[in-house]
Design an enzyme around this catalytic site. Structure first.
Site, short mmCIF file in Angstrom:
data_model
loop_
_atom_site.label_atom_id
_atom_site.label_comp_id
_atom_site.label_asym_id
_atom_site.label_seq_id
_atom_site.Cartn_x
_atom_site.Cartn_y
_atom_site.Cartn_z
N ASN A 193 26.52 44.06 -68.55
CA ASN A 193 27.55 44.83 -67.86
C ASN A 193 27.76 44.28 -66.46
OD1 ASN A 193 27.04 46.93 -65.49
ND2 ASN A 193 25.10 46.73 -66.61
N MET A 200 29.82 46.46 -64.38
CA MET A 200 30.65 47.62 -64.07
C MET A 200 31.01 47.69 -62.59
SD MET A 200 30.96 48.80 -67.11
CE MET A 200 31.77 50.37 -66.85
N PHE A 251 29.43 49.69 -60.05
CA PHE A 251 29.32 51.02 -59.43
C PHE A 251 30.66 51.77 -59.47
CE2 PHE A 251 25.66 49.82 -56.27
CZ PHE A 251 24.76 49.78 -57.31
N SER A 257 21.17 46.38 -58.18
CA SER A 257 22.22 46.00 -59.13
C SER A 257 22.72 44.60 -58.81
CB SER A 257 23.39 46.98 -59.05
OG SER A 257 24.50 46.47 -59.78
N ASN A 305 25.64 43.55 -59.56
CA ASN A 305 27.10 43.57 -59.67
C ASN A 305 27.82 43.97 -58.39
OD1 ASN A 305 27.03 42.86 -62.45
ND2 ASN A 305 26.46 44.98 -62.94
N THR A 306 27.08 44.16 -57.31
CA THR A 306 27.67 44.42 -55.99
C THR A 306 27.25 43.28 -55.08
OG1 THR A 306 27.66 46.82 -56.27
CG2 THR A 306 27.76 45.98 -54.02
N LYS A 317 14.76 51.76 -56.33
CA LYS A 317 14.88 51.07 -57.62
C LYS A 317 14.99 49.57 -57.37
CE LYS A 317 17.25 51.24 -62.07
NZ LYS A 317 18.21 52.00 -62.90
N ASN A 338 15.78 47.51 -62.77
CA ASN A 338 17.21 47.46 -63.03
C ASN A 338 17.49 46.34 -64.06
OD1 ASN A 338 20.08 47.80 -62.66
ND2 ASN A 338 19.67 48.48 -60.57
N THR A 365 20.20 51.58 -72.69
CA THR A 365 20.88 50.68 -73.62
C THR A 365 20.62 51.04 -75.07
OG1 THR A 365 20.79 48.89 -72.00
CG2 THR A 365 21.17 48.27 -74.29
#
Length: 345
Positions: free
Chosen positions: A114, A116, A118, A181, A183-184, A215, A244, A320
């Site tokens: 993913n 995504m 956030f 994460s 993804n940022t 985390k 994560n 998941t």
């Protein structure tokens, strides 16, 4: 029935669309008037309760952040048998996340990629909803996971986290600082101790009496994991969540072309099992026995949840495998734990 539904229907749907379909059903479950009956079917039959963070968890197994980003399905997830629900990641500024497609199944690996980013409606928009959740009878323990808004520069991250913490801490049974994460942009850099220590110190002050956890990513090396775990204890945090998603693509069964087509993003699911377990064991070796360690990553079966508990996890989370196991997954875990953890007669 669910394996057939997954194989012949859900796998033919866009993964994010399939998630929204399932999520809507779970969100509406309490409104159908059968939630208590469902919970009697899904909850543990023996005493699996865990006392940690000053809270009582009816089951050691809960939903990881990412499934319910805005706290819309907490009660439904509790009725499905999860002992706690960690909502989020919520950010101070509402954001749509990354462009679609941004969610990809790797069925051969029982995994997901993913990116995504956030996607959520913002911390302030969640207040009224989470206030109602807090007041609901029979609700699961409510964790709230907060992250950096994408529009916020990394050097201004602390102020951004503080805005979310000040908005949400009083509504959370426990609060989580997500610095892991992939993804940022720039987020994982906050795991560097010189940036992490002042961030956690400030958020802890803002959180007040609400238990605070951090985390971390599975891609840290062992020394970095140990240093962050030690830091969390030194700063008086209440726990750590490991881990994560990973940026690694090592050892996957899915063909290389499919993996390449999915592109960047965090990998979750079965391939994380070994690394997540190893990090759990490492953390437990350097933190006090009463320090809460929540293990997440690659958990699918009750035996694997029990393995994490035996290895020192206080609680265990999953996400998941929910996509692959279906709505009765928490029940399967609880029933399995009933058998595995039952005291000898």
């Amino acid at each position: 029935m669910y394996p057939l539904l997954f194989k012949y229907v859900l796998t033919r749907m866009d993964p994010e669309r399939a998630h929204h379909f399932a999520f809507t059903v779970i969100r509406l479950l309490p409104s159908w008037g059968i939630g208590r009956l469902v919970h009697r079917f899904t909850r543990p039959r023996t005493d699996l309760g865990v006392n940690t963070l000053g809270l009582h968890f009816s089951s050691p197994f809960g939903v990881a952040a990412g499934f319910d980003k805005d706290g819309e399905a907490v009660l439904g997830l509790g009725q499905l048998g999860f002992g706690h629900v960690e909502v989020g990641t919520l950010t101070a500024v509402a954001q749509p996340g990354n462009p679609s497609p941004r969610l990809f199944r790797l069925v051969a690996d029982r995994a997901v990629i993913n990116r995504m980013g956030f996607n959520n409606h913002g911390a302030a928009a969640a207040v009224a909803r989470l206030t109602r959740v807090r007041a609901a009878a029979g609700r699961p323990v409510l964790g709230i996971n907060i992250g950096k808004s994408r529009v916020t520069a990394v050097e201004d991250a602390t102020a951004d986290y503080l805005r979310s913490a000040e908005t949400l801490a009083a509504l959370a049974d426990y609060l989580v600082v997500n610095v892991s994460s992939p993804n940022t942009p720039g987020l994982r850099g906050l795991q560097e101790l010189d940036q992490l220590a002042p961030l956690l110190t400030a958020v802890k002050r803002a959180a007040g009496a609400t238990p605070l956890l951090v985390k971390i990513a599975p891609d840290l090396d062992d020394a970095e994991v140990a240093r962050i775990a030690t830091l969390a204890v030194e700063l008086g945090l209440d726990g750590i969540i490991a881990t994560n998603t990973t940026i690694s693509r090592t050892g996957l069964r899915t063909d290389a072309a499919t993996i390449a087509a999915a592109g960047a993003g965090g990998l979750s699911g079965a391939p994380l099992h070994a690394r997540s377990l190893a990090i759990l064991q490492l953390i437990r070796a350097v933190v006090p026995p009463e320090f809460c360690v929540i293990s997440v990553g690659g958990v699918d079966t009750a035996a694997q949840v029990a393995e994490r508990l035996t290895a020192g996890a206080t609680l265990v989370q999953g996400y998941t495998a929910f996509l692959y196991r279906g709505p009765l997954w928490a029940r399967q875990i609880n029933r399995g734990l009933d058998r595995i953890l039952a005291p000898a007669s």
